[in-house]
Design a protein around this motif. Structure first.
Motif, PDB file in Angstrom:
ATOM      1  N   TRP A 480       0.766  -1.231   0.000  1.00  0.00           N
ATOM      2  CA  TRP A 480       0.000   0.000   0.000  1.00  0.00           C
ATOM      3  C   TRP A 480       0.806   1.295   0.000  1.00  0.00           C
ATOM      4  N   LYS A 481       2.122   1.237  -0.109  1.00  0.00           N
ATOM      5  CA  LYS A 481       2.878   2.485  -0.157  1.00  0.00           C
ATOM      6  C   LYS A 481       2.452   3.304  -1.378  1.00  0.00           C
ATOM      7  N   PHE A 482       2.287   4.605  -1.158  1.00  0.00           N
ATOM      8  CA  PHE A 482       1.871   5.579  -2.180  1.00  0.00           C
ATOM      9  C   PHE A 482       0.458   5.336  -2.693  1.00  0.00           C
ATOM     10  N   LYS A 483      -0.441   4.738  -1.888  1.00  0.00           N
ATOM     11  CA  LYS A 483      -1.740   4.366  -2.456  1.00  0.00           C
ATOM     12  C   LYS A 483      -2.971   4.684  -1.592  1.00  0.00           C
ATOM     13  N   HIS A 484      -2.903   5.541  -0.616  1.00  0.00           N
ATOM     14  CA  HIS A 484      -4.096   5.959   0.131  1.00  0.00           C
ATOM     15  C   HIS A 484      -4.934   4.784   0.667  1.00  0.00           C
ATOM     16  N   PRO A 485      -4.362   3.892   1.461  1.00  0.00           N
ATOM     17  CA  PRO A 485      -5.153   2.782   1.999  1.00  0.00           C
ATOM     18  C   PRO A 485      -6.128   3.253   3.071  1.00  0.00           C
ATOM     19  N   THR A 486      -7.115   2.419   3.341  1.00  0.00           N
ATOM     20  CA  THR A 486      -8.076   2.650   4.411  1.00  0.00           C
ATOM     21  C   THR A 486      -7.743   1.725   5.589  1.00  0.00           C
ATOM     22  N   PRO A 487      -8.330   1.970   6.748  1.00  0.00           N
ATOM     23  CA  PRO A 487      -8.122   1.043   7.870  1.00  0.00           C
ATOM     24  C   PRO A 487      -8.514  -0.389   7.533  1.00  0.00           C
ATOM     25  N   ASN A 488      -9.532  -0.555   6.702  1.00  0.00           N
ATOM     26  CA  ASN A 488      -9.933  -1.915   6.338  1.00  0.00           C
ATOM     27  C   ASN A 488      -8.834  -2.624   5.548  1.00  0.00           C
ATOM     28  N   ASP A 489      -8.065  -1.875   4.782  1.00  0.00           N
ATOM     29  CA  ASP A 489      -6.949  -2.486   4.064  1.00  0.00           C
ATOM     30  C   ASP A 489      -5.893  -2.997   5.045  1.00  0.00           C
ATOM     31  N   PHE A 490      -5.687  -2.257   6.124  1.00  0.00           N
ATOM     32  CA  PHE A 490      -4.744  -2.730   7.143  1.00  0.00           C
ATOM     33  C   PHE A 490      -5.309  -3.960   7.855  1.00  0.00           C
ATOM     34  N   LYS A 491      -6.594  -3.913   8.195  1.00  0.00           N
ATOM     35  CA  LYS A 491      -7.224  -5.066   8.844  1.00  0.00           C
ATOM     36  C   LYS A 491      -7.130  -6.307   7.972  1.00  0.00           C
ATOM     37  N   ARG A 492      -7.405  -6.170   6.690  1.00  0.00           N
ATOM     38  CA  ARG A 492      -7.349  -7.323   5.789  1.00  0.00           C
ATOM     39  C   ARG A 492      -5.927  -7.873   5.680  1.00  0.00           C
ATOM     40  N   THR A 493      -4.946  -6.992   5.696  1.00  0.00           N
ATOM     41  CA  THR A 493      -3.559  -7.451   5.671  1.00  0.00           C
ATOM     42  C   THR A 493      -3.243  -8.258   6.917  1.00  0.00           C
ATOM     43  N   ALA A 494      -3.671  -7.767   8.081  1.00  0.00           N
ATOM     44  CA  ALA A 494      -3.437  -8.489   9.330  1.00  0.00           C
ATOM     45  C   ALA A 494      -4.141  -9.842   9.319  1.00  0.00           C
ATOM     46  N   GLU A 495      -5.344  -9.902   8.748  1.00  0.00           N
ATOM     47  CA  GLU A 495      -6.078 -11.177   8.669  1.00  0.00           C
ATOM     48  C   GLU A 495      -5.356 -12.164   7.748  1.00  0.00           C
ATOM     49  N   GLU A 496      -4.843 -11.654   6.635  1.00  0.00           N
ATOM     50  CA  GLU A 496      -4.147 -12.529   5.697  1.00  0.00           C
ATOM     51  C   GLU A 496      -2.866 -13.089   6.310  1.00  0.00           C
ATOM     52  N   ILE A 497      -2.153 -12.252   7.052  1.00  0.00           N
ATOM     53  CA  ILE A 497      -0.897 -12.694   7.666  1.00  0.00           C
ATOM     54  C   ILE A 497      -1.153 -13.686   8.795  1.00  0.00           C
ATOM     55  N   SER A 498      -2.145 -13.409   9.616  1.00  0.00           N
ATOM     56  CA  SER A 498      -2.353 -14.195  10.838  1.00  0.00           C
ATOM     57  C   SER A 498      -3.334 -15.346  10.680  1.00  0.00           C
ATOM     58  N   GLY A 499      -4.223 -15.276   9.673  1.00  0.00           N
ATOM     59  CA  GLY A 499      -5.276 -16.269   9.562  1.00  0.00           C
ATOM     60  C   GLY A 499      -6.366 -16.103  10.599  1.00  0.00           C
ATOM     61  N   ILE A 500      -6.422 -14.940  11.223  1.00  0.00           N
ATOM     62  CA  ILE A 500      -7.395 -14.670  12.290  1.00  0.00           C
ATOM     63  C   ILE A 500      -8.401 -13.632  11.810  1.00  0.00           C
ATOM     64  N   ASN A 501      -9.677 -13.877  12.075  1.00  0.00           N
ATOM     65  CA  ASN A 501     -10.729 -12.919  11.755  1.00  0.00           C
ATOM     66  C   ASN A 501     -10.690 -11.774  12.755  1.00  0.00           C
ATOM     67  N   LEU A 502     -10.699 -10.530  12.258  1.00  0.00           N
ATOM     68  CA  LEU A 502     -10.553  -9.362  13.135  1.00  0.00           C
ATOM     69  C   LEU A 502     -11.713  -8.380  13.042  1.00  0.00           C
ATOM     70  N   LYS A 503     -12.809  -8.782  12.400  1.00  0.00           N
ATOM     71  CA  LYS A 503     -13.948  -7.881  12.229  1.00  0.00           C
ATOM     72  C   LYS A 503     -14.444  -7.368  13.573  1.00  0.00           C
ATOM     73  N   TRP A 504     -14.621  -8.236  14.535  1.00  0.00           N
ATOM     74  CA  TRP A 504     -15.152  -7.865  15.847  1.00  0.00           C
ATOM     75  C   TRP A 504     -14.258  -6.839  16.541  1.00  0.00           C
ATOM     76  N   TYR A 505     -12.949  -7.031  16.444  1.00  0.00           N
ATOM     77  CA  TYR A 505     -12.011  -6.153  17.156  1.00  0.00           C
ATOM     78  C   TYR A 505     -12.038  -4.738  16.583  1.00  0.00           C
ATOM     79  N   PHE A 506     -11.868  -4.617  15.280  1.00  0.00           N
ATOM     80  CA  PHE A 506     -11.836  -3.289  14.684  1.00  0.00           C
ATOM     81  C   PHE A 506     -13.183  -2.589  14.818  1.00  0.00           C
ATOM     82  N   ASN A 507     -14.271  -3.326  14.684  1.00  0.00           N
ATOM     83  CA  ASN A 507     -15.589  -2.707  14.804  1.00  0.00           C
ATOM     84  C   ASN A 507     -15.819  -2.150  16.204  1.00  0.00           C
ATOM     85  N   LEU A 508     -15.571  -2.963  17.215  1.00  0.00           N
ATOM     86  CA  LEU A 508     -15.862  -2.527  18.578  1.00  0.00           C
ATOM     87  C   LEU A 508     -14.894  -1.457  19.063  1.00  0.00           C
TER      88      LEU A 508
END
Length: 623
Positions: A480-508
């Motif tokens: 995402w360098k030079f590309k205006h990412p959103t927080p969801n892009d960071f969340k999806r990256t963390a999910e892809e790396i860890s294999g853990i669903n993070l929807k609940w954490y970021f939402n709450l």
């Protein structure tokens, strides 16, 4: 990680503004500025000429465009002025006391500015592809109606002329700062507004920060020959101006020197100028030239800046290993402004600080080179993503580079946790997804943006594992360098790396003010019970020390995670300790009982201190 200068330059040449899609349908606009600025240092006014190439990649034609005119905020009756009058805890830098010391009466400094003290940007002409365009100023926004539309996948050229007056130093920008800097030129030019998948971002300048498209800058500044400039970008003619080259032959015209700067792939350009400035520089091991431009007011100040310069070069090497290589060839730290504020390849900071304060503010603003200037984060919407992650980087670097090993804390951002706890228990917390300008108090904004945002990052490591968090930051940089990412892009990256669903954490954590509160409620010879006393469920680490001296770490994943974090053996408190993974905990179930093989002497919930539990007096059991 050893950086190579040629590799960092490669980033700038291979990344086009249109970019390759990181998510389906991704696009971004592009800007290329060429500016010529003629400064009258006696009146603090200047004339500006700009040619702007604008690239439209949006998938639609544009009949209007918008520019920001930030200096217009520094006028009596502006939205910034009115906000200062009603917010219960206004920024004291922007207020003056018209009462007594015993009975202060604070008044907006903007409201008392005289015509020769205000800031303004008066647009004289706007041309669009050589034709006159219709325009109108509305506060800090310039609306331009085009004679013909900018078609999708095409470019257009704007030519603007304007005259401006630099305001008294009130906030970030201005003249004659409290420390005596003549010009702090930030947010100083007509700046193309950002247009993306969410539409135009037309935030009035009320006090917070910004978002802008990436582009290239070619800027020439004509100013009295005795002045020295510190700026974004790379100086193209150091031998023709004062301060950068020993025995330079200053080239002048009408008693003015011309400073020529270029910068690639940045989204804001800032500079400061003063005849008393001195310049120092050093190069990092990775090849980044760091400049400091400051007022040498006394021997202590000079010594502090010299030490801070060396630590700044270390900072860029350290941060590259954690968050990705700094992709530009220079970074400039300039004394100016009213605190610290980041811009493309440069920052303005107040310089009359002790060493700790100076290093801290430089680390923070330099860290913005990643979380803001390399990613182009929308600070008006996701202020925590910018300030919080920057504070996280700052604290990691400060622990590693400034403190002795014996002085380093188990949780490097413990101070941010404590700050968040104060807000969470104050009754003034608001959801962290709130637009930056709309918080009811500066207290809530600053704590949410800086402290709770940093907590989100460190606590994410508690959820997915410290090593996975490190991998997430590097993978996010690559994508995402030079590309205006959103927080969801960071969340999806963390999910892809860890294999853990993070929807609940970021939402709450982002969209609510729910708090985490766990406690040990019962313990016997063969069992212990933990209770969730709140409405925010989390995975739990429990370290048990048995009466025979042995230890066992019980890990309880949360059902919503749909996975589990790996063992974190990099923590010394976990080394050599048996780790038992238990069945997952439902968020619908308030308590959880762990069966113990033998009698416990001590029980601790989260010994790494990364769980943001707002009431921790029941997190430790000792008989």
């Amino acid at each position: 990680m050893k950086l190579k200068f040629s590799i960092t330059l490669l980033f700038l040449t291979v990344v086009s503004l249109a970019g390759f899609a990181q998510r389906k349908g991704y696009w971004q606009q592009g800007v290329d500025y060429t500016m010529d600025i003629d400064v009258n240092e006696k009146t603090f006014q200047y004339d500006g000429k700009m040619t702007l190439k604008y690239s439209n990649n949006s998938g639609q034609s544009l009949n209007k465009v918008f520019f920001h005119l930030y200096f217009n905020a520094f006028q009596p009756g502006s939205m910034m002025d009115e906000r200062l009058k009603v917010i219960p805890d206004p920024d004291r830098r922007m207020m003056q006391n018209t009462g007594s010391k015993e009975k202060p009466q604070l008044q907006s400094r903007i409201s008392t500015l005289k015509p020769n003290q205000i800031g303004y940007q008066k647009i004289k002409t706007v041309k669009f592809n050589g034709q006159d365009a219709t325009f109108k100023e509305d506060g800090t926004i310039l609306e331009v109606t085009l004679p013909s539309a900018i078609a999708d996948n095409s470019s257009a050229t704007f030519e603007l002329t304007w005259e401006a007056q630099v305001p008294e130093q009130i906030r970030r920008s201005g003249r004659n700062s409290a420390e005596g800097v003549a010009f702090s030129m930030t947010q100083w030019y007509p700046k193309m507004a950002h247009f993306d998948e969410f539409g135009w971002h037309l935030d009035e300048y009320v006090g917070r920060e910004f978002v802008a498209p990436f582009g290239n800058f070619d800027v020439t500044i004509h100013i009295n020959k005795d002045y020295v400039i510190g700026s974004s970008g790379k100086l193209q003619n150091p031998s023709e101006v004062k301060g950068y080259v020993k025995n330079a032959k200053v080239k002048t015209k009408n008693n003015k020197a011309s400073w020529h700067y270029k910068a690639e792939n940045i989204h804001d350009f800032a500079w400061a100028a003063d005849p008393k400035f001195v310049v120092d520089s050093a190069k990092s091991k990775g090849g980044i030239t760091v400049y400091t431009v400051f007022l040498p007011t006394d021997a202590t100040i000079v010594s502090n800046w010299k030490t801070a310069l060396g630590m700044a070069t270390d900072f860029f090497d350290f941060t590259a290993t954690k968050f990705g290589a700094y992709p530009w060839s220079t970074y400039t730290v300039v004394q100016g402004g009213d605190g610290g504020m980041e811009y493309g390849t440069a920052t303005l900071v107040t310089g009359g600080r002790d060493l700790k304060g100076l290093v801290g503010v430089i680390f923070h603003e330099a860290a913005h080179s990643w979380y803001q200037h390399l990613f182009g984060i929308n600070e008006t919407v996701d202020e925590w993503f910018d300030e919080g992650f920057t504070s996280y980087i700052e604290d990691l670097a400060y622990q590693e580079l400034f403190l002795r090993p014996t002085a380093r804390a188990l949780n490097p951002i413990g101070a941010a946790y404590n700050s968040y706890y104060r807000l969470a228990l104050s009754g003034k917390e608001e959801p962290m997804s709130l637009l930056a300008d709309y918080y009811n108090t500066n207290f809530a904004y600053s704590t949410q943006a800086y402290s709770k945002g940093a907590v989100l990052a460190e606590q994410l490591g508690y959820i997915i594992g410290k090593e996975n968090l490190h991998k997430t930051f590097l993978a996010f940089y690559d994508k995402w360098k030079f590309k205006h990412p959103t927080p969801n892009d960071f969340k999806r990256t963390a999910e892809e790396i860890s294999g853990i669903n993070l929807k609940w954490y970021f939402n709450l954590f982002l969209n609510t003010t729910r708090k985490i509160d766990y406690g040990i409620t019962n313990i016997s010879d063969n069992a212990l019970t933990i209770r969730n006393n709140s409405d925010f469920a989390m995975p739990i680490d429990v370290l048990v020390t048995y009466t025979d001296g042995s230890k066992e770490l019980f890990y309880i994943p949360l059902r919503e995670m749909r996975g589990e974090k790996p063992a974190e053996e990099s923590y010394s408190i976990y080394q050599g300790v048996k780790r038992t993974v238990l069945a997952d905990w439902f968020w619908t179930k308030p308590s959880y009982t762990i069966t113990l093989p033998k009698k416990a002497k001590e029980v601790v919930i989260d010994p790494t201190q990364r769980l943001a539990d707002v009431k921790q007096d029941d997190n430790v059991y000792k008989p």
